[in-house]
Design a protein around this motif. Structure first.
Motif, PDB file in Angstrom:
ATOM      1  N   LYS A  11       0.844  -1.211   0.000  1.00 23.57           N
ATOM      2  CA  LYS A  11       0.000   0.000   0.000  1.00 23.57           C
ATOM      3  C   LYS A  11       0.877   1.259   0.000  1.00 23.57           C
ATOM      4  CE  LYS A  11      -3.528  -2.652   2.318  1.00 23.57           C
ATOM      5  NZ  LYS A  11      -4.780  -2.635   3.052  1.00 23.57           N
ATOM      6  N   HIS A  96      -8.810  -3.247  -5.868  1.00 27.46           N
ATOM      7  CA  HIS A  96      -8.727  -3.361  -4.411  1.00 27.46           C
ATOM      8  C   HIS A  96      -9.864  -2.540  -3.801  1.00 27.46           C
ATOM      9  CE1 HIS A  96      -7.266  -2.966  -0.322  1.00 27.46           C
ATOM     10  NE2 HIS A  96      -6.503  -4.016  -0.564  1.00 27.46           N
ATOM     11  N   GLU A 168     -11.380 -10.707  -1.082  1.00 27.62           N
ATOM     12  CA  GLU A 168     -11.000  -9.942   0.100  1.00 27.62           C
ATOM     13  C   GLU A 168     -12.247  -9.311   0.719  1.00 27.62           C
ATOM     14  OE1 GLU A 168      -6.635  -8.608  -0.039  1.00 27.62           O
ATOM     15  OE2 GLU A 168      -7.785  -7.109  -1.099  1.00 27.62           O
ATOM     16  N   ALA A 172     -12.726  -7.597   6.593  1.00 28.74           N
ATOM     17  CA  ALA A 172     -11.539  -8.287   7.125  1.00 28.74           C
ATOM     18  C   ALA A 172     -10.242  -7.539   6.812  1.00 28.74           C
ATOM     19  CB  ALA A 172     -11.460  -9.704   6.548  1.00 28.74           C
ATOM     20  N   ILE A 173     -10.318  -6.529   5.947  1.00 32.81           N
ATOM     21  CA  ILE A 173      -9.083  -5.854   5.514  1.00 32.81           C
ATOM     22  C   ILE A 173      -8.626  -4.851   6.564  1.00 32.81           C
ATOM     23  CG2 ILE A 173      -8.067  -4.331   3.781  1.00 32.81           C
ATOM     24  CD1 ILE A 173      -9.806  -5.635   1.700  1.00 32.81           C
ATOM     25  N   GLY A 174      -7.448  -5.120   7.094  1.00 31.30           N
ATOM     26  CA  GLY A 174      -6.844  -4.205   8.059  1.00 31.30           C
ATOM     27  C   GLY A 174      -7.582  -4.125   9.388  1.00 31.30           C
ATOM     28  N   GLY A 213      -7.294 -10.450   3.705  1.00 31.19           N
ATOM     29  CA  GLY A 213      -8.063  -9.823   4.793  1.00 31.19           C
ATOM     30  C   GLY A 213      -7.540 -10.303   6.123  1.00 31.19           C
ATOM     31  N   SER A 214      -6.612  -9.530   6.717  1.00 30.49           N
ATOM     32  CA  SER A 214      -6.017  -9.869   8.017  1.00 30.49           C
ATOM     33  C   SER A 214      -5.437 -11.281   8.047  1.00 30.49           C
ATOM     34  CB  SER A 214      -7.040  -9.669   9.144  1.00 30.49           C
ATOM     35  OG  SER A 214      -7.403  -8.309   9.231  1.00 30.49           O
ATOM     36  N   LEU A 233      -3.375 -12.652  -0.485  1.00 28.51           N
ATOM     37  CA  LEU A 233      -2.951 -11.273  -0.719  1.00 28.51           C
ATOM     38  C   LEU A 233      -2.855 -10.650   0.671  1.00 28.51           C
ATOM     39  CD1 LEU A 233      -2.312  -8.923  -2.612  1.00 28.51           C
ATOM     40  CD2 LEU A 233      -4.749  -8.525  -2.900  1.00 28.51           C
ATOM     41  N   GLY A 235      -1.720  -7.699   3.391  1.00 31.72           N
ATOM     42  CA  GLY A 235      -1.447  -6.280   3.600  1.00 31.72           C
ATOM     43  C   GLY A 235      -0.488  -6.072   4.754  1.00 31.72           C
ATOM     44  N   GLY A 236      -1.027  -5.786   5.929  1.00 31.67           N
ATOM     45  CA  GLY A 236      -0.209  -5.440   7.096  1.00 31.67           C
ATOM     46  C   GLY A 236       0.944  -6.405   7.357  1.00 31.67           C
TER      47      GLY A 236
HETATM   48  C1  PEP Z   1      -5.147  -5.926   1.592  1.00 27.07           C
HETATM   49  O1  PEP Z   1      -5.254  -4.714   1.741  1.00 27.07           O
HETATM   50  O2  PEP Z   1      -5.096  -6.422   0.459  1.00 27.07           O
HETATM   51  C2  PEP Z   1      -5.101  -6.744   2.797  1.00 27.07           C
HETATM   52  C3  PEP Z   1      -5.348  -8.009   2.684  1.00 27.07           C
HETATM   53  O3  PEP Z   1      -4.790  -6.081   3.963  1.00 27.07           O
HETATM   54  P1  PEP Z   1      -4.603  -6.746   5.423  1.00 27.07           P
HETATM   55  O4  PEP Z   1      -3.833  -8.025   5.244  1.00 27.07           O
HETATM   56  O5  PEP Z   1      -3.849  -5.732   6.207  1.00 27.07           O
HETATM   57  O6  PEP Z   1      -5.971  -7.010   5.947  1.00 27.07           O
END
Ligand code: PEP
Length: 251
Positions: A11, A96, A168, A172-174, A213-214, A233, A235-236
């Protein structure tokens, strides 16, 4: 083509030195590992050239986070698929939920981006997933079906063969709230079913479906063990080399 993939979506994080350090640390930790999956890092666009330099000397693949739906010309601030291809970028995230939400990108608009990427030999990672209220109303299957059919089902078989789908759920994202392995499997199987209906079983079985998603070092193994989850995929958890590599090693 179906394969296991773990892709890190950095990101809009890190300065150049931090990004270089992270790419180096991931590449170093993966060196000599018997990998069960392809590993992709998706840094901010400014750092793509640095990342493709690392990729040349390691197992890493590189993805962009966004692309223009136009070829070239007077589109200030945009980056074309041809430009990404000229840097040997392999993948590009499309659709996204943050782009859908903050930049109002809808399925029809995203379909144009998918086309440009495929025209230039890049693999789109097409994201889909429902909002919390949509899941609570049990409307998530409809939402995901619409995102996939409007964004992707104009493609012919050979085009469809060259893309990856990431489910995603936006809730669940972030958030630290992951879909359960059963929830992930249920909707991944549903997505594969949509592809079977449109393109047939052979192509559906060749399609890589990622969960996002997390997803982190603690839950990746259970998620990735589901029959229709081909990786993640991330993110954090992709911003810390050690944790990202633990996720990579979760097959
Ligand atoms: C994302 O933004 O694609 C993602 C999966 O983020 P996170 O893993 O932080 O939830």
């Amino acid at each position: 083509m179906r394969k296991k993939i773990v892709a890190g979506n950095w990101k809009m994080n890190l300065d150049f030195a931090g990004a270089e350090e992270l790419a180096a640390a991931v590449a170093e930790r993966l060196e000599g590992e018997k990998l069960q999956c392809e590993v992709v890092i998706c840094p901010p666009a400014l750092y793509l050239e640095m990342a493709t330099d690392f990729a040349e000397e390691s197992v890493l693949k590189v993805g962009a986070q966004n692309v223009s739906n136009r070829d070239n010309g007077a589109f200030t601030g945009e980056i074309s698929a041809a430009m990404l291809a000229s840097l040997d970028v392999d993948y590009c995230i499309v659709g996204h939920s943050e782009r859908r939400k903050y930049f109002h990108e809808d399925n029809a608009f995203l379909a144009g981006k998918v086309d440009k990427l495929l025209d230039h030999g890049l693999t789109p990672i097409y994201c889909c997933g429902e909002l919390l209220e949509e899941r609570e109303k049990e409307n998530h299957f409809n939402i995901v079906e619409q995102q996939i059919s409007e964004g992707l089902f104009h493609l012919n078989d050979s085009e469809f063969y060259n893309l990856v789908i990431a489910y995603e759920p936006v809730w669940a994202i972030g958030t630290g709230r992951t879909a359960s392995p059963e929830q992930a499997q249920e909707i991944h199987a549903f997505i594969r079913g949509l592809i079977i209906k449109k393109y047939g079983r052979e192509l559906a079985d060749e399609t890589t479906l990622l969960y996002g998603g997390s997803c982190n070092a603690k839950n990746a193994r259970e998620l990735f063990s589901q029959p229709d989850v081909d990786g993640g995929l991330i993110g954090g958890a992709s911003l810390k080399a050690t944790e990202f590599v633990q996720v990579v090693n979760s097959f």
